[in-house]
Design a protein around this motif. Sequence first.
Motif, PDB file in Angstrom:
ATOM      1  N   GLU A  80       0.829  -1.201   0.000  1.00  0.00           N
ATOM      2  CA  GLU A  80       0.000   0.000   0.000  1.00  0.00           C
ATOM      3  C   GLU A  80       0.864   1.252   0.000  1.00  0.00           C
ATOM      4  N   MET A  81       1.938   1.218   0.777  1.00  0.00           N
ATOM      5  CA  MET A  81       2.831   2.379   0.832  1.00  0.00           C
ATOM      6  C   MET A  81       3.538   2.587  -0.506  1.00  0.00           C
ATOM      7  N   GLN A  82       3.973   1.500  -1.130  1.00  0.00           N
ATOM      8  CA  GLN A  82       4.707   1.595  -2.387  1.00  0.00           C
ATOM      9  C   GLN A  82       3.815   1.997  -3.549  1.00  0.00           C
ATOM     10  N   ASN A  83       2.533   1.683  -3.474  1.00  0.00           N
ATOM     11  CA  ASN A  83       1.608   1.991  -4.559  1.00  0.00           C
ATOM     12  C   ASN A  83       0.928   3.337  -4.391  1.00  0.00           C
ATOM     13  N   GLY A  84       1.615   4.249  -3.756  1.00  0.00           N
ATOM     14  CA  GLY A  84       1.110   5.604  -3.660  1.00  0.00           C
ATOM     15  C   GLY A  84       0.284   5.894  -2.437  1.00  0.00           C
ATOM     16  N   GLY A  85      -0.033   4.890  -1.664  1.00  0.00           N
ATOM     17  CA  GLY A  85      -0.796   5.140  -0.447  1.00  0.00           C
ATOM     18  C   GLY A  85       0.016   5.927   0.557  1.00  0.00           C
ATOM     19  N   GLY A  86       1.298   5.591   0.631  1.00  0.00           N
ATOM     20  CA  GLY A  86       2.186   6.294   1.547  1.00  0.00           C
ATOM     21  C   GLY A  86       1.646   6.305   2.960  1.00  0.00           C
ATOM     22  N   MET A  87       2.109   7.224   3.720  1.00  0.00           N
ATOM     23  CA  MET A  87       1.645   7.385   5.092  1.00  0.00           C
ATOM     24  C   MET A  87       0.576   8.466   5.110  1.00  0.00           C
ATOM     25  N   PRO A  88      -0.345   8.379   6.053  1.00  0.00           N
ATOM     26  CA  PRO A  88      -1.335   9.448   6.170  1.00  0.00           C
ATOM     27  C   PRO A  88      -0.627  10.801   6.332  1.00  0.00           C
ATOM     28  N   GLN A  89      -1.137  11.803   5.672  1.00  0.00           N
ATOM     29  CA  GLN A  89      -0.510  13.129   5.682  1.00  0.00           C
ATOM     30  C   GLN A  89      -0.404  13.729   7.081  1.00  0.00           C
ATOM     31  N   ASP A  90      -1.351  13.363   7.954  1.00  0.00           N
ATOM     32  CA  ASP A  90      -1.353  13.966   9.276  1.00  0.00           C
ATOM     33  C   ASP A  90      -0.477  13.205  10.275  1.00  0.00           C
ATOM     34  N   MET A  91       0.216  12.151   9.840  1.00  0.00           N
ATOM     35  CA  MET A  91       1.047  11.368  10.749  1.00  0.00           C
ATOM     36  C   MET A  91       2.509  11.760  10.563  1.00  0.00           C
ATOM     37  N   ASP A  92       3.124  12.265  11.613  1.00  0.00           N
ATOM     38  CA  ASP A  92       4.528  12.624  11.521  1.00  0.00           C
ATOM     39  C   ASP A  92       5.404  11.418  11.863  1.00  0.00           C
ATOM     40  N   MET A  93       6.692  11.570  11.685  1.00  0.00           N
ATOM     41  CA  MET A  93       7.624  10.463  11.885  1.00  0.00           C
ATOM     42  C   MET A  93       7.603   9.974  13.333  1.00  0.00           C
ATOM     43  N   GLN A  94       7.508  10.880  14.286  1.00  0.00           N
ATOM     44  CA  GLN A  94       7.484  10.489  15.699  1.00  0.00           C
ATOM     45  C   GLN A  94       6.257   9.620  15.994  1.00  0.00           C
ATOM     46  N   ALA A  95       5.114  10.018  15.472  1.00  0.00           N
ATOM     47  CA  ALA A  95       3.893   9.236  15.686  1.00  0.00           C
ATOM     48  C   ALA A  95       4.017   7.872  15.030  1.00  0.00           C
ATOM     49  N   MET A  96       4.646   7.839  13.866  1.00  0.00           N
ATOM     50  CA  MET A  96       4.836   6.570  13.168  1.00  0.00           C
ATOM     51  C   MET A  96       5.743   5.648  13.984  1.00  0.00           C
ATOM     52  N   MET A  97       6.816   6.193  14.529  1.00  0.00           N
ATOM     53  CA  MET A  97       7.737   5.390  15.343  1.00  0.00           C
ATOM     54  C   MET A  97       7.015   4.844  16.577  1.00  0.00           C
ATOM     55  N   GLU A  98       6.223   5.678  17.209  1.00  0.00           N
ATOM     56  CA  GLU A  98       5.479   5.237  18.391  1.00  0.00           C
ATOM     57  C   GLU A  98       4.487   4.130  18.037  1.00  0.00           C
ATOM     58  N   GLN A  99       3.835   4.282  16.903  1.00  0.00           N
ATOM     59  CA  GLN A  99       2.885   3.263  16.456  1.00  0.00           C
ATOM     60  C   GLN A  99       3.611   1.943  16.186  1.00  0.00           C
TER      61      GLN A  99
END
Length: 163
Positions: A80-99
């Motif tokens: 999903e990330m590779q096919n253009g889905g990427g990460m949600p625009q409102d999620m920053d790197m810190q939030a992603m790491m915590e998740q």
Amino acid sequence: MKKFLFAIAAVMVSTMSFAQGFGGGFGGGFGGGQQMDPAERAKMQADRLKEQLELTQVQYDSIYNYYVANAKAQAKRMEEMQNGGGMPQDMDMQAMMEQMQKQRAEQEAKLKSFLTDDQKKKYDEAQAKRREQMQQMQQNGGGFGGGMGFGGPQGAPQGGRAF
């Protein structure tokens, strides 16, 4: 954007490395640099744990099935990330790491639910040793390690197995 996706992929790979039993880095779970089929990766991981923790057949089957489901979900997220889905625009790197850290903790708790107390102790000891090895690699200028020879000064140890 490519740097961001690479960073996210690196975090996801580190999450998957927990599931490699006690393996290390990219060389431990990607078949020499190529991504493995989820069932193949699950078998390799479960086989390693069976040998290292002396799993019963029931434990092995449970862990294997868990790893297959986990690997398929991980592959789907990466696709999903590779096919253009990427990460949600409102999620920053810190939030992603915590998740990702939360997800890794949940995965480890589930894995341990299949183990006896003695096996959990053995697993924890091996994980601590693996973390120590990873820290040493980072301090020595090491890179990805795990058997592919990435990073680190020439002649420095490159990853390997904790067991």
